[in-house]
Structures are given as structure tokens and as C-alpha cells.
Scaffold this motif. Structure first.
Motif, PDB file in Angstrom:
ATOM      1  N   ASP A 167       0.804  -1.225   0.000  1.00  0.00           N
ATOM      2  CA  ASP A 167       0.000   0.000   0.000  1.00  0.00           C
ATOM      3  C   ASP A 167       0.837   1.276   0.000  1.00  0.00           C
ATOM      4  N   ASP A 168       2.089   1.198  -0.410  1.00  0.00           N
ATOM      5  CA  ASP A 168       2.894   2.406  -0.608  1.00  0.00           C
ATOM      6  C   ASP A 168       2.697   2.874  -2.042  1.00  0.00           C
ATOM      7  N   HIS A 169       2.415   4.170  -2.215  1.00  0.00           N
ATOM      8  CA  HIS A 169       2.169   4.707  -3.558  1.00  0.00           C
ATOM      9  C   HIS A 169       3.350   5.558  -3.999  1.00  0.00           C
ATOM     10  N   PHE A 170       3.788   5.353  -5.246  1.00  0.00           N
ATOM     11  CA  PHE A 170       4.899   6.104  -5.823  1.00  0.00           C
ATOM     12  C   PHE A 170       4.440   6.703  -7.152  1.00  0.00           C
ATOM     13  N   GLU A 171       4.593   8.010  -7.276  1.00  0.00           N
ATOM     14  CA  GLU A 171       4.129   8.660  -8.504  1.00  0.00           C
ATOM     15  C   GLU A 171       4.890   9.964  -8.737  1.00  0.00           C
ATOM     16  N   ILE A 172       5.402  10.131  -9.952  1.00  0.00           N
ATOM     17  CA  ILE A 172       6.028  11.388 -10.344  1.00  0.00           C
ATOM     18  C   ILE A 172       4.943  12.475 -10.372  1.00  0.00           C
ATOM     19  N   PRO A 173       5.199  13.650  -9.761  1.00  0.00           N
ATOM     20  CA  PRO A 173       4.168  14.692  -9.694  1.00  0.00           C
ATOM     21  C   PRO A 173       3.658  15.121 -11.075  1.00  0.00           C
ATOM     22  N   LYS A 174       2.373  15.474 -11.128  1.00  0.00           N
ATOM     23  CA  LYS A 174       1.766  15.891 -12.397  1.00  0.00           C
ATOM     24  C   LYS A 174       2.469  17.122 -12.957  1.00  0.00           C
ATOM     25  N   GLU A 175       2.897  18.034 -12.096  1.00  0.00           N
ATOM     26  CA  GLU A 175       3.590  19.231 -12.562  1.00  0.00           C
ATOM     27  C   GLU A 175       4.832  18.860 -13.374  1.00  0.00           C
ATOM     28  N   THR A 176       5.586  17.894 -12.877  1.00  0.00           N
ATOM     29  CA  THR A 176       6.785  17.453 -13.589  1.00  0.00           C
ATOM     30  C   THR A 176       6.416  16.792 -14.910  1.00  0.00           C
ATOM     31  N   ARG A 177       5.380  15.965 -14.904  1.00  0.00           N
ATOM     32  CA  ARG A 177       4.952  15.294 -16.136  1.00  0.00           C
ATOM     33  C   ARG A 177       4.497  16.304 -17.178  1.00  0.00           C
ATOM     34  N   ASP A 178       3.779  17.314 -16.755  1.00  0.00           N
ATOM     35  CA  ASP A 178       3.295  18.340 -17.691  1.00  0.00           C
ATOM     36  C   ASP A 178       4.458  19.072 -18.355  1.00  0.00           C
ATOM     37  N   VAL A 179       5.469  19.418 -17.566  1.00  0.00           N
ATOM     38  CA  VAL A 179       6.641  20.118 -18.112  1.00  0.00           C
ATOM     39  C   VAL A 179       7.364  19.229 -19.125  1.00  0.00           C
ATOM     40  N   LEU A 180       7.526  17.960 -18.787  1.00  0.00           N
ATOM     41  CA  LEU A 180       8.213  17.047 -19.696  1.00  0.00           C
ATOM     42  C   LEU A 180       7.448  16.897 -21.015  1.00  0.00           C
ATOM     43  N   GLU A 181       6.140  16.796 -20.937  1.00  0.00           N
ATOM     44  CA  GLU A 181       5.345  16.661 -22.156  1.00  0.00           C
ATOM     45  C   GLU A 181       5.442  17.910 -23.024  1.00  0.00           C
ATOM     46  N   LYS A 182       5.501  19.085 -22.406  1.00  0.00           N
ATOM     47  CA  LYS A 182       5.635  20.325 -23.171  1.00  0.00           C
ATOM     48  C   LYS A 182       6.979  20.392 -23.901  1.00  0.00           C
ATOM     49  N   LYS A 183       7.952  19.688 -23.389  1.00  0.00           N
ATOM     50  CA  LYS A 183       9.269  19.652 -24.029  1.00  0.00           C
ATOM     51  C   LYS A 183       9.380  18.534 -25.067  1.00  0.00           C
ATOM     52  N   GLY A 184       8.267  17.832 -25.296  1.00  0.00           N
ATOM     53  CA  GLY A 184       8.231  16.826 -26.344  1.00  0.00           C
ATOM     54  C   GLY A 184       8.434  15.396 -25.899  1.00  0.00           C
ATOM     55  N   HIS A 185       8.570  15.180 -24.604  1.00  0.00           N
ATOM     56  CA  HIS A 185       8.742  13.810 -24.112  1.00  0.00           C
ATOM     57  C   HIS A 185       7.432  13.039 -24.200  1.00  0.00           C
ATOM     58  N   VAL A 186       7.528  11.782 -24.582  1.00  0.00           N
ATOM     59  CA  VAL A 186       6.392  10.866 -24.539  1.00  0.00           C
ATOM     60  C   VAL A 186       6.477  10.108 -23.226  1.00  0.00           C
ATOM     61  N   LEU A 187       5.409  10.182 -22.424  1.00  0.00           N
ATOM     62  CA  LEU A 187       5.426   9.587 -21.094  1.00  0.00           C
ATOM     63  C   LEU A 187       4.538   8.350 -21.025  1.00  0.00           C
ATOM     64  N   ALA A 188       4.970   7.396 -20.233  1.00  0.00           N
ATOM     65  CA  ALA A 188       4.177   6.191 -20.001  1.00  0.00           C
ATOM     66  C   ALA A 188       4.350   5.764 -18.556  1.00  0.00           C
ATOM     67  N   PRO A 189       3.255   5.473 -17.838  1.00  0.00           N
ATOM     68  CA  PRO A 189       3.369   5.036 -16.443  1.00  0.00           C
ATOM     69  C   PRO A 189       3.908   3.620 -16.358  1.00  0.00           C
ATOM     70  N   ILE A 190       4.564   3.327 -15.260  1.00  0.00           N
ATOM     71  CA  ILE A 190       5.089   1.988 -15.054  1.00  0.00           C
ATOM     72  C   ILE A 190       4.832   1.564 -13.612  1.00  0.00           C
ATOM     73  N   ALA A 191       4.393   0.336 -13.444  1.00  0.00           N
ATOM     74  CA  ALA A 191       4.177  -0.223 -12.109  1.00  0.00           C
ATOM     75  C   ALA A 191       5.353  -1.131 -11.802  1.00  0.00           C
ATOM     76  N   GLY A 192       6.414  -0.546 -11.303  1.00  0.00           N
ATOM     77  CA  GLY A 192       7.619  -1.320 -11.026  1.00  0.00           C
ATOM     78  C   GLY A 192       8.850  -0.498 -11.320  1.00  0.00           C
ATOM     79  N   GLY A 193       9.955  -1.175 -11.585  1.00  0.00           N
ATOM     80  CA  GLY A 193      11.211  -0.489 -11.847  1.00  0.00           C
ATOM     81  C   GLY A 193      12.340  -1.164 -11.098  1.00  0.00           C
ATOM     82  N   MET A 194      13.280  -0.376 -10.612  1.00  0.00           N
ATOM     83  CA  MET A 194      14.409  -0.958  -9.896  1.00  0.00           C
ATOM     84  C   MET A 194      14.185  -0.903  -8.389  1.00  0.00           C
ATOM     85  N   ILE A 195      14.873  -1.795  -7.683  1.00  0.00           N
ATOM     86  CA  ILE A 195      14.781  -1.891  -6.229  1.00  0.00           C
ATOM     87  C   ILE A 195      16.158  -1.575  -5.656  1.00  0.00           C
TER      88      ILE A 195
END
Length: 270
Positions: A215-243
């Protein structure tokens, strides 16, 4: 860690690029994340030239990746206003191969996937192009992303950080390092901070957005995602990653250890 692990040289290259922006202001906030993504894309482009040093000469490549001067040249190619297509920049899983040995009960690793395969990416822009330095050969070791890192200050051990997670190790370990040593986060916060990943191809930013079984939630803030998209980045959410695992030697002599809660970890001291 030397080749055939690519983690050490790739981390040093990313850090050498980012250190030129100034610490901590130049690597903070959404712009700092954009710069991190761009540095990762350059590092993964150069990484394609690495392979088992018993089979290919990677001396020049490793030397470049460790060179501050080489990093300066790459920084000149980074724009704060936009990202670029892969040509601008000259998979392991949680349960390995998803195969269980019937005789031992051991889940088999999928280490062979760390090799590059000729013609694998023809017509598929989401698959990295063939990397001859990392083609399969008898007795050859595949290129890995392992990045066990020991941090020294004045010749003494200051910290150690490492991770599991296949191709995500390089970005994630770099972020934990950045969080603590560049952004002055405490060890726990450095590991808990949500992460982004990029490996150049596919040309998309993977960002954490998930709730673990604990029940721990991890999420990059929407503000950061919005800025990245404005710079042309294509974003995709991921459930996982490195430990990650992180140990810091505090100035008063105490060891502070953090085991990534994303996988239910907790540190033990003896």
C-alpha cells in the motif's frame, strides 16, 4: 564495476553531465528531471558500444564515458527547451525467464536477453538497434546494467548504493545518488522518491505510478509530467522499476541503511 557491466561508466557519464549545471539548483525541479532524462539518453547511446572486453576492445569507449571533457561535449547537445529523436544521440524482468526448473524449483534467469541480437529491431522503433559489440558468441559474457557503487570522500567510504531491476538499474541508482549527494535528501527520502527511466529506445519516459502490495504509492508529480510533455517527451506510467539498497556513513560515525520498501525490504544491522 568494469565491463561487461555498463552501470558504472554510464552512471559516471550521467553525473559528469549533470554536475555542469550546478548543484543543487541545476538538477532540481522539472527542468532538472528533463536534464536527467537527456543525460540518460546520451549515456544509453554510448552504452551500445560496450561489450565483453575479452572479445571487443572497449578501452576508448569506457575512457570517454569516464571523461569530464567528453561529458562537456555531450552537454552542449542538450536543449533545456526540448527533447529529440534517438538519432540525435549517437530486458530483464522481476521473475527472470518466467521458467521454473522442475528438478530444483529455481526460477531461471533470462540473462541471455542481455545480449544484442542481429536484425532484432528491423522495422521496430521500440527495440534498440543491433549492437555488434554485444552480439552472442561462445563463452562471451553479456552486457549488464549492474551498478554496485561505493562513494569515497577523502579516501574513506561515505556510502554504498546498488540495485536490482535489469535495464532500470542505471537510471534508478543514479537517481538515488543524485537525491542524496546533489539534492541533499536524507537516505530514506533518497530511496523513497519516485523515479523516472529512459533507455533511449523506445523513445519514451517511463515514470512510476503504482501502489505496491504494501500500500505504498509512488508517482512522479503531475507538474513534472506536464513540463516534460511540453518539451516533447512521450510519457508512459510503469508499475515497477528498480529496487535499491542504500547505506550512508554519517559524519558522526553512524551507519544509516535503507532497503527499498517497494519490495517490502527493511535493513538489518549486526
Amino acid at each position: 564495476m568494469p565491463p561487461p557491466s555498463s552501470g558504472g561508466p554510464a552512471m559516471v557519464l550521467v553525473l559528469n553531465i549533470l554536475s555542469q549545471y550546478g548543484v543543487p539548483s541545476g538538477v532540481s525541479g522539472p527542468l532538472g528531471v528533463h536534464r536527467l532524462v537527456e543525460a540518460l539518453k546520451h549515456a544509453f547511446a554510448i552504452r551500445m558500444n560496450l561489450g565483453d572486453p575479452d572479445f571487443v576492445d572497449v578501452t576508448k569507449v569506457v575512457s570517454d564515458m569516464l571523461s569530464p571533457e567528453f561529458a562537456k561535449d555531450l552537454k552542449k547537445k542538450i536543449s533545456d527547451e526540448r527533447t529529440f529523436k534517438p538519432k540525435h544521440y549517437v530486458l530483464n524482468y522481476f521473475f527472470g525467464a518466467l521458467m521454473l526448473s522442475p528438478s530444483t524449483g529455481i526460477v531461471l534467469n533470462n540473462e541471455m536477453d542481455d545480449f544484442s541480437i542481429p536484425m532484432k529491431s528491423i522495422g521496430d522503433h521500440d527495440v534498440p538497434p543491433p549492437a555488434p559489440a554485444n552480439f552472442i558468441r561462445p563463452g562471451k559474457r553479456p552486457l549488464s546494467s549492474m551498478a554496485p557503487t561505493i562513494v569515497l570522500k577523502d579516501g574513506k567510504v561515505k556510502a554504498s548504493v546498488g540495485a536490482s531491476g535489469g535495464i532500470f538499474i542505471i537510471a534508478g541508482t543514479t537517481e538515488v545518488f543524485l537525491n542524496h549527494f546533489f539534492l541533499n535528501m536524507d537516505p530514506l527520502s533518497s530511496v523513497l522518491a519516485p523515479r523516472i527511466y529512459h533507455q533511449l529506445i523506445p523513445n519514451s519516459v517511463l515514470y512510476e505510478n503504482w501502489t505496491t502490495v504494501y500500500d505504498d504509492h509512488f508517482e512522479i508529480p503531475k507538474e513534472t509530467r506536464d513540463v516534460l510533455e511540453k518539451k516533447g517527451h512521450v510519457l508512459a506510467p510503469i508499475a515497477g522499476g528498480m529496487i535499491s539498497q542504500f547505506i550512508v556513513q554519517e559524519s558522526y560515525g553512524k551507519l544509516v541503511a535503507v532497503s527499498d520498501p517497494r519490495k517490502g525490504g527493511f535493513p538489518s544491522g549486526y
